[in-house]
Design a protein around this motif. Structure first.
Motif, PDB file in Angstrom:
ATOM      1  N   LEU A  48       0.835  -1.206   0.000  1.00  0.00           N
ATOM      2  CA  LEU A  48       0.000   0.000   0.000  1.00  0.00           C
ATOM      3  C   LEU A  48       0.871   1.256   0.000  1.00  0.00           C
ATOM      4  CD1 LEU A  48      -2.752   1.516   0.390  1.00  0.00           C
ATOM      5  CD2 LEU A  48      -2.403   1.212   2.851  1.00  0.00           C
ATOM      6  N   LYS A  49       1.878   1.293   0.859  1.00  0.00           N
ATOM      7  CA  LYS A  49       2.765   2.460   0.953  1.00  0.00           C
ATOM      8  C   LYS A  49       3.431   2.748  -0.391  1.00  0.00           C
ATOM      9  CE  LYS A  49       5.333   2.894   4.734  1.00  0.00           C
ATOM     10  NZ  LYS A  49       6.183   2.522   5.891  1.00  0.00           N
ATOM     11  N   GLU A  50       3.853   1.684  -1.073  1.00  0.00           N
ATOM     12  CA  GLU A  50       4.478   1.847  -2.392  1.00  0.00           C
ATOM     13  C   GLU A  50       3.506   2.495  -3.373  1.00  0.00           C
ATOM     14  OE1 GLU A  50       7.545   1.003  -3.717  1.00  0.00           O
ATOM     15  OE2 GLU A  50       8.268   0.669  -1.678  1.00  0.00           O
ATOM     16  N   LYS A  51       2.250   2.064  -3.307  1.00  0.00           N
ATOM     17  CA  LYS A  51       1.263   2.543  -4.270  1.00  0.00           C
ATOM     18  C   LYS A  51       0.654   3.890  -3.875  1.00  0.00           C
ATOM     19  CE  LYS A  51       0.434  -2.010  -6.112  1.00  0.00           C
ATOM     20  NZ  LYS A  51      -0.331  -3.254  -6.107  1.00  0.00           N
ATOM     21  N   LEU A  79      -1.673   5.416   7.522  1.00  0.00           N
ATOM     22  CA  LEU A  79      -2.589   6.250   6.734  1.00  0.00           C
ATOM     23  C   LEU A  79      -3.040   7.475   7.521  1.00  0.00           C
ATOM     24  CD1 LEU A  79      -4.840   3.565   5.001  1.00  0.00           C
ATOM     25  CD2 LEU A  79      -3.451   5.283   3.811  1.00  0.00           C
ATOM     26  N   GLN A  80      -3.359   7.293   8.788  1.00  0.00           N
ATOM     27  CA  GLN A  80      -3.828   8.414   9.608  1.00  0.00           C
ATOM     28  C   GLN A  80      -2.752   9.491   9.732  1.00  0.00           C
ATOM     29  OE1 GLN A  80      -6.723   8.941  10.111  1.00  0.00           O
ATOM     30  NE2 GLN A  80      -7.906   7.395  11.166  1.00  0.00           N
ATOM     31  N   ARG A  81      -1.491   9.067   9.742  1.00  0.00           N
ATOM     32  CA  ARG A  81      -0.398  10.025   9.875  1.00  0.00           C
ATOM     33  C   ARG A  81      -0.030  10.693   8.559  1.00  0.00           C
ATOM     34  NH1 ARG A  81       3.787   7.232  10.737  1.00  0.00           N
ATOM     35  NH2 ARG A  81       2.984   5.137  11.144  1.00  0.00           N
ATOM     36  N   THR A  82      -0.205   9.981   7.466  1.00  0.00           N
ATOM     37  CA  THR A  82       0.268  10.492   6.172  1.00  0.00           C
ATOM     38  C   THR A  82      -0.844  10.902   5.209  1.00  0.00           C
ATOM     39  OG1 THR A  82       0.387   8.224   5.317  1.00  0.00           O
ATOM     40  CG2 THR A  82       2.391   9.129   6.343  1.00  0.00           C
ATOM     41  N   HIS A  83      -1.995  10.264   5.294  1.00  0.00           N
ATOM     42  CA  HIS A  83      -3.120  10.560   4.400  1.00  0.00           C
ATOM     43  C   HIS A  83      -4.418  10.573   5.213  1.00  0.00           C
ATOM     44  CE1 HIS A  83      -0.015   8.884   1.735  1.00  0.00           C
ATOM     45  NE2 HIS A  83      -0.526   9.641   0.797  1.00  0.00           N
TER      46      HIS A  83
END
Length: 222
Positions: A48-51, A79-83
């Motif tokens: 997921l992180k890669e995509k 996800l909560q921290r980055t998106h």
């Protein structure tokens, strides 16, 4: 020429390819107006992180929990921290109280079992796309009642002692009741007493709904 409404981008994160394909089929079957677009599939959190390194990003991610390398908990936390604007719908066979509580604290918008029907998926996506929540009956109807604001507290809940408030805060974590007792320097029997008293005061029946009440009414800040 008609203006097409903006499609809602969906991503699927699950280590079982066959199940991902089944989810896609479910989504398409419940989407005659073709509102949803499958943006990508990922096998685990690392994939997921890669995509998610560059846009476009999904609006909603369907997330499994048990995955190798980087599981659903870690992926949702990332996800909560980055998106933080990306909404997460958990679709998992794991439906324990601890799993629901942990994902709730991480801010997921919905929780479904993997034995879902087309109608369940359609309702869940509709609700989450509309900034709502969607939880299966198993994950549970009392959780739904909390989210919809249907639980009415007993007036006694306005008078919580300092220890009861501390217990509530710790009860929204992954700590066991024994660990909470150790943390508060109290006996397990005393902690059991706090739990039962709070169940009565807050008009709830499970640890999950007690935690939901604490969050909803500002006793605990996530």
């Amino acid at each position: 020429m008609k203006n097409a409404s903006k499609k809602i981008n969906i991503a699927l994160v699950d280590d079982h390819n066959l199940f991902r394909k089944g989810l896609i089929k479910l989504i398409n079957m419940g989407d005659p107006q073709q509102k949803y677009h499958i943006l990508f599939e990922a096998e685990n959190g690392n994939d997921l992180k890669e995509k998610m390194m560059q846009p476009p990003f999904p609006d909603i991610i369907l997330m499994d929990i048990d995955m190798p390398d980087m599981d659903g908990y870690e992926a949702v936390d990332w996800l909560q921290r980055t998106h933080p604007t990306v909404k997460v719908l958990v679709v998992s066979m794991v439906e324990s109280e601890n799993a629901i509580l942990r994902m709730l604290r991480l801010g997921v918008k919905g929780y479904l079992s993997k034995d879902i029907e087309v109608e369940d998926m359609n309702r869940a996506l509709e609700a989450i796309a509309s900034n709502g929540f969607y939880y299966s009956e198993i994950a549970t109807e009392v959780l739904n009642q909390n989210l919809m604001g249907n639980i009415k507290p007993n007036p006694a809940s306005l008078y919580l002692s300092e220890n009861e408030r501390e217990f509530l805060k710790l009860a929204t974590t992954e700590m066991t009741y024994q660990q909470i007792a150790d943390k508060m320097n109290l006996s397990p029997k005393t902690i059991d007493g706090y739990r039962e008293a709070l169940f009565q005061k807050l008009n709830v029946k499970t640890r999950v709904t007690m935690a939901m009440y604490a969050v909803k009414h500002g006793i605990v800040q996530l």
